[in-house]
Design a protein around this motif. Sequence first.
Motif, mmCIF file in Angstrom:
data_model
loop_
_atom_site.group_PDB
_atom_site.id
_atom_site.type_symbol
_atom_site.label_atom_id
_atom_site.label_comp_id
_atom_site.label_asym_id
_atom_site.label_seq_id
_atom_site.Cartn_x
_atom_site.Cartn_y
_atom_site.Cartn_z
ATOM 1 N N ASP A 157 0.817 -1.214 0.000
ATOM 2 C CA ASP A 157 0.000 0.000 0.000
ATOM 3 C C ASP A 157 0.855 1.270 0.000
ATOM 4 O OD1 ASP A 157 1.012 -0.192 2.543
ATOM 5 O OD2 ASP A 157 -0.902 0.149 3.568
ATOM 6 N N SER A 179 2.694 4.415 -1.424
ATOM 7 C CA SER A 179 2.336 5.270 -2.561
ATOM 8 C C SER A 179 3.510 5.344 -3.537
ATOM 9 C CB SER A 179 1.958 6.662 -2.069
ATOM 10 O OG SER A 179 2.978 7.211 -1.252
ATOM 11 N N LEU A 212 4.901 6.603 -7.399
ATOM 12 C CA LEU A 212 4.711 7.525 -8.523
ATOM 13 C C LEU A 212 5.632 7.135 -9.661
ATOM 14 C CD1 LEU A 212 3.515 10.173 -9.717
ATOM 15 C CD2 LEU A 212 5.483 11.366 -8.708
ATOM 16 N N ASN A 245 -1.478 1.367 -4.503
ATOM 17 C CA ASN A 245 -1.573 2.828 -4.410
ATOM 18 C C ASN A 245 -0.565 3.452 -5.360
ATOM 19 O OD1 ASN A 245 -2.101 5.448 -3.644
ATOM 20 N ND2 ASN A 245 -1.132 5.277 -1.630
ATOM 21 N N ILE A 246 -0.819 3.306 -6.653
ATOM 22 C CA ILE A 246 0.150 3.772 -7.647
ATOM 23 C C ILE A 246 -0.462 4.838 -8.550
ATOM 24 C CG2 ILE A 246 1.476 1.633 -7.617
ATOM 25 C CD1 ILE A 246 0.099 0.758 -10.106
ATOM 26 N N THR A 247 0.406 5.758 -8.955
ATOM 27 C CA THR A 247 0.002 6.883 -9.796
ATOM 28 C C THR A 247 0.988 7.015 -10.959
ATOM 29 O OG1 THR A 247 -0.902 8.083 -7.896
ATOM 30 C CG2 THR A 247 -0.411 9.375 -9.876
ATOM 31 N N LYS A 277 -4.142 5.349 -10.632
ATOM 32 C CA LYS A 277 -4.459 6.762 -10.872
ATOM 33 C C LYS A 277 -3.568 7.302 -11.984
ATOM 34 C CE LYS A 277 -3.785 7.568 -6.444
ATOM 35 N NZ LYS A 277 -3.944 6.216 -5.835
ATOM 36 N N PHE A 304 4.704 10.880 -1.705
ATOM 37 C CA PHE A 304 4.960 9.543 -2.239
ATOM 38 C C PHE A 304 6.105 8.860 -1.491
ATOM 39 C CE2 PHE A 304 2.717 11.607 -5.686
ATOM 40 C CZ PHE A 304 1.834 10.615 -6.096
ATOM 41 N N HIS A 305 5.943 7.555 -1.295
ATOM 42 C CA HIS A 305 6.996 6.753 -0.672
ATOM 43 C C HIS A 305 8.061 6.335 -1.689
ATOM 44 C CE1 HIS A 305 3.489 6.065 2.046
ATOM 45 N NE2 HIS A 305 4.413 6.214 2.965
ATOM 46 N N CYS A 310 9.330 7.004 -5.865
ATOM 47 C CA CYS A 310 9.237 7.653 -7.172
ATOM 48 C C CYS A 310 10.142 6.898 -8.144
ATOM 49 C CB CYS A 310 9.660 9.118 -7.101
ATOM 50 S SG CYS A 310 8.491 10.205 -6.259
#
Length: 247
Positions: free
Chosen positions: A80, A82, A84, A115-117, A142, A158-159, A161
């Motif tokens: 979970d 985050s 990016l 939880n990815i963007t 996302k 973000f955790h 990148c």
Amino acid sequence: MSEGADDDGGTGAAARSGGGSPGGDGFAPSALGTREHWDAVYERELQTFQEYGDTGEIWFGEESMTRLIRWMQKHKIPLDASVLDIGTGNGVFLVELVAVSLAVGILQAKFGFSNITGIDYSPSAIQLSGNIIEKEGLSNIKLKVEDFLNPSTKLSGFHICIDKGTFDAISLNPDNAVEKRKQYVKSLSRVLKVKGFFLITSCNWTKEELLNEFSEGFELFEELRTPRFSFGGRSGNSVAALVFQKT
């Protein structure tokens, strides 16, 4: 902003302007560093996908995606966390992050990051990513049209990148690439949490050069193994893959 490449090849190393170092004049300007180029690329790829279902190429090849995912598994990055993807292009890496699989005994345990963007400054790239993600039946990814050099205030916290070729492309921008590289580092510092990780894969920059570019606010956490080559009695890596941690 990531498209087209063979195994760990990227678009090929760019020429240095005047034989100088990246810290000075940088690389010779190229269309690969312009938004117009990538808009045209993804407009073509979007049309190709709509007509033939072809998702397009993967920058640095599938091995590069596997390398990054294995690192995340090795360091037990929470599912979970985050994440990016900077310059997501066709979004195939996002699909891989969600559909990660691990062999457990004789079974395959399916799981993925939740939880990815993915961001890209090309609207066509985001549209293509959305179409590919929809085709894969995924809904928890996302996507945003974002210029990473001028990110929105909502892009933060973000955790992890990840960059596979975007910093390379920015380095080729004909319009003051040196300042754009500095702005990239500032943007990265703003969107990444303290102690968060930045995973970068580059075909234009060496390990030592990347250490210099990201010397303010980041420290090297790990160098990832990449394919080596030998030529003329010398050996080296065609690609640099580093993990930085924000201090």
